[in-house]
Write a protein that holds these residues in place. Structure first.
Motif, PDB file in Angstrom:
ATOM      1  N   GLY A 161       0.718  -1.112  -0.070  1.00 10.34           N
ATOM      2  CA  GLY A 161       0.125  -0.011   0.030  1.00 10.34           C
ATOM      3  C   GLY A 161       0.782   1.079   0.012  1.00 10.34           C
ATOM      4  N   ARG A 162       1.933   1.280   0.840  1.00  6.95           N
ATOM      5  CA  ARG A 162       2.799   2.250   0.758  1.00  6.95           C
ATOM      6  C   ARG A 162       3.643   2.463  -0.484  1.00  6.95           C
ATOM      7  NH1 ARG A 162       4.371   0.784   6.918  1.00  6.95           N
ATOM      8  NH2 ARG A 162       2.752   2.502   7.787  1.00  6.95           N
ATOM      9  N   ILE A 163       4.007   1.736  -1.342  1.00  9.23           N
ATOM     10  CA  ILE A 163       4.393   1.697  -2.524  1.00  9.23           C
ATOM     11  C   ILE A 163       3.608   2.275  -3.480  1.00  9.23           C
ATOM     12  CG2 ILE A 163       4.959   0.361  -4.473  1.00  9.23           C
ATOM     13  CD1 ILE A 163       7.140   0.330  -3.114  1.00  9.23           C
ATOM     14  N   HIS A 164       2.091   1.872  -3.365  1.00  9.77           N
ATOM     15  CA  HIS A 164       1.010   2.567  -4.158  1.00  9.77           C
ATOM     16  C   HIS A 164       1.123   4.145  -4.028  1.00  9.77           C
ATOM     17  CE1 HIS A 164      -2.645   2.286  -6.219  1.00  9.77           C
ATOM     18  NE2 HIS A 164      -3.212   3.189  -5.443  1.00  9.77           N
ATOM     19  N   HIS A 165       0.965   4.460  -2.454  1.00  6.57           N
ATOM     20  CA  HIS A 165       0.881   5.950  -2.616  1.00  6.57           C
ATOM     21  C   HIS A 165       2.328   6.541  -2.961  1.00  6.57           C
ATOM     22  CE1 HIS A 165      -2.701   5.322  -0.542  1.00  6.57           C
ATOM     23  NE2 HIS A 165      -2.625   4.591   0.549  1.00  6.57           N
ATOM     24  N   CYS A 166       3.244   5.859  -2.731  1.00  4.59           N
ATOM     25  CA  CYS A 166       4.636   6.633  -2.980  1.00  4.59           C
ATOM     26  C   CYS A 166       4.902   6.754  -4.533  1.00  4.59           C
ATOM     27  CB  CYS A 166       5.760   6.130  -2.535  1.00  4.59           C
ATOM     28  SG  CYS A 166       6.131   6.017  -1.023  1.00  4.59           S
ATOM     29  N   MET A 167       4.168   6.001  -5.243  1.00  2.00           N
ATOM     30  CA  MET A 167       4.131   6.101  -6.886  1.00  2.00           C
ATOM     31  C   MET A 167       3.240   7.057  -7.186  1.00  2.00           C
ATOM     32  SD  MET A 167       4.083   2.162  -8.541  1.00  2.00           S
ATOM     33  CE  MET A 167       2.718   1.744  -7.631  1.00  2.00           C
ATOM     34  N   ARG A 168       2.066   7.302  -6.594  1.00  2.00           N
ATOM     35  CA  ARG A 168       1.242   8.611  -6.799  1.00  2.00           C
ATOM     36  C   ARG A 168       1.956   9.599  -6.465  1.00  2.00           C
ATOM     37  NH1 ARG A 168      -5.052   6.825  -5.799  1.00  2.00           N
ATOM     38  NH2 ARG A 168      -5.043   5.423  -7.749  1.00  2.00           N
ATOM     39  N   ALA A 169       2.738   9.824  -5.297  1.00  2.00           N
ATOM     40  CA  ALA A 169       3.282  11.130  -4.917  1.00  2.00           C
ATOM     41  C   ALA A 169       4.401  11.260  -6.098  1.00  2.00           C
ATOM     42  CB  ALA A 169       3.965  10.821  -3.567  1.00  2.00           C
ATOM     43  N   VAL A 170       5.225  10.442  -6.524  1.00  2.00           N
ATOM     44  CA  VAL A 170       6.049  10.551  -7.718  1.00  2.00           C
ATOM     45  C   VAL A 170       5.696  11.089  -8.801  1.00  2.00           C
ATOM     46  CG1 VAL A 170       7.828   9.563  -8.959  1.00  2.00           C
ATOM     47  CG2 VAL A 170       7.680   8.879  -6.770  1.00  2.00           C
ATOM     48  N   GLY A 171       4.289  10.847  -9.083  1.00  2.00           N
ATOM     49  CA  GLY A 171       3.746  11.268 -10.080  1.00  2.00           C
ATOM     50  C   GLY A 171       3.002  12.766 -10.176  1.00  2.00           C
ATOM     51  N   LEU A 172       2.563  12.898  -8.702  1.00  2.00           N
ATOM     52  CA  LEU A 172       2.169  14.281  -8.612  1.00  2.00           C
ATOM     53  C   LEU A 172       3.357  15.332  -8.769  1.00  2.00           C
ATOM     54  CD1 LEU A 172       0.105  16.322  -7.376  1.00  2.00           C
ATOM     55  CD2 LEU A 172       0.802  15.703  -5.240  1.00  2.00           C
TER      56      LEU A 172
END
Length: 198
Positions: free
Chosen positions: A85-96
């Motif tokens: 789940g944290r990987i998922h959120h970090c990928m989105r943060a990187v995209g942002l």
């Protein structure tokens, strides 16, 4: 045990442990006592139909067959999901962060001050360089963590998961902050980008 009652408790032995106080149950759906209230967003993104939602529970009665894995195993189940789940959120943060970086660069090639484009000013170049470094660091940390989860599983990648859950949001925040500074009309930028990150 009556699992449907909010005051239900587990045995004394489990109560003495730090992580034995939670139990996860599954409510068979559809159920008349479960009402969908609204979808929730994560970093501004709608995960529907598989994401998070606010639900209202009203007189939902459960028996022992609804317990997942066993009584007092809720923490164990939750922890097994947190790494991925944290990987998922970090990928989105990187995209942002990447989107903010792109908007910042775009602005530097259109806005002029003192007869020069913003990217021609040393202070702006420094902001761009720092943001590029932070963005690349966030990407590489997330990628390294994902690779380690693939190789060793979430439990074996605990150290990398711990790193990204702290570092990637900090790096993202720095990139977003610099982008707001460079864009020079933060009221528009904040309403369009910062709101997505909440």
């Amino acid at each position: 045990m009556d699992y449907s009652h909010p005051s239900c408790s587990i045995d004394e032995k489990q109560m003495q442990t730090k992580r034995g106080n939670q139990t996860i149950v599954i409510v068979p759906m559809p159920h008349p006592g479960v009402k969908f209230v609204r979808p929730l967003t994560v970093f501004g993104y709608d995960d529907a139909p598989h994401g998070h939602a606010e639900v209202w529970l009203d007189n939902v009665e459960l028996d022992e067959s609804a317990v997942v894995l066993g009584e007092g195993k809720g923490f164990l189940i939750s922890q097994s999901r947190l790494g991925p789940g944290r990987i998922h959120h970090c990928m989105r943060a990187v995209g942002l962060a990447a989107r903010c970086y792109e908007l910042m660069l775009e602005r530097t090639f259109h806005r002029q001050t003192f007869g020069k484009y913003l990217h021609e000013h040393g202070s702006c170049r420094e902001l761009i360089a720092d943001s590029a470094s932070d963005l690349e660091a966030a990407r590489l940390l997330t990628l390294a963590c994902a690779e380690e989860i693939d190789r060793l599983g979430a439990k074996g990648a605990r150290d990398k998961i711990a790193m990204i859950k702290v570092t990637v949001p900090e790096l993202t925040s720095r990139v977003v902050d610099r982008a707001v500074q460079v864009r020079d009309f933060s009221f528009v930028f904040v309403s369009n980008v910062y709101c997505i990150s909440v």
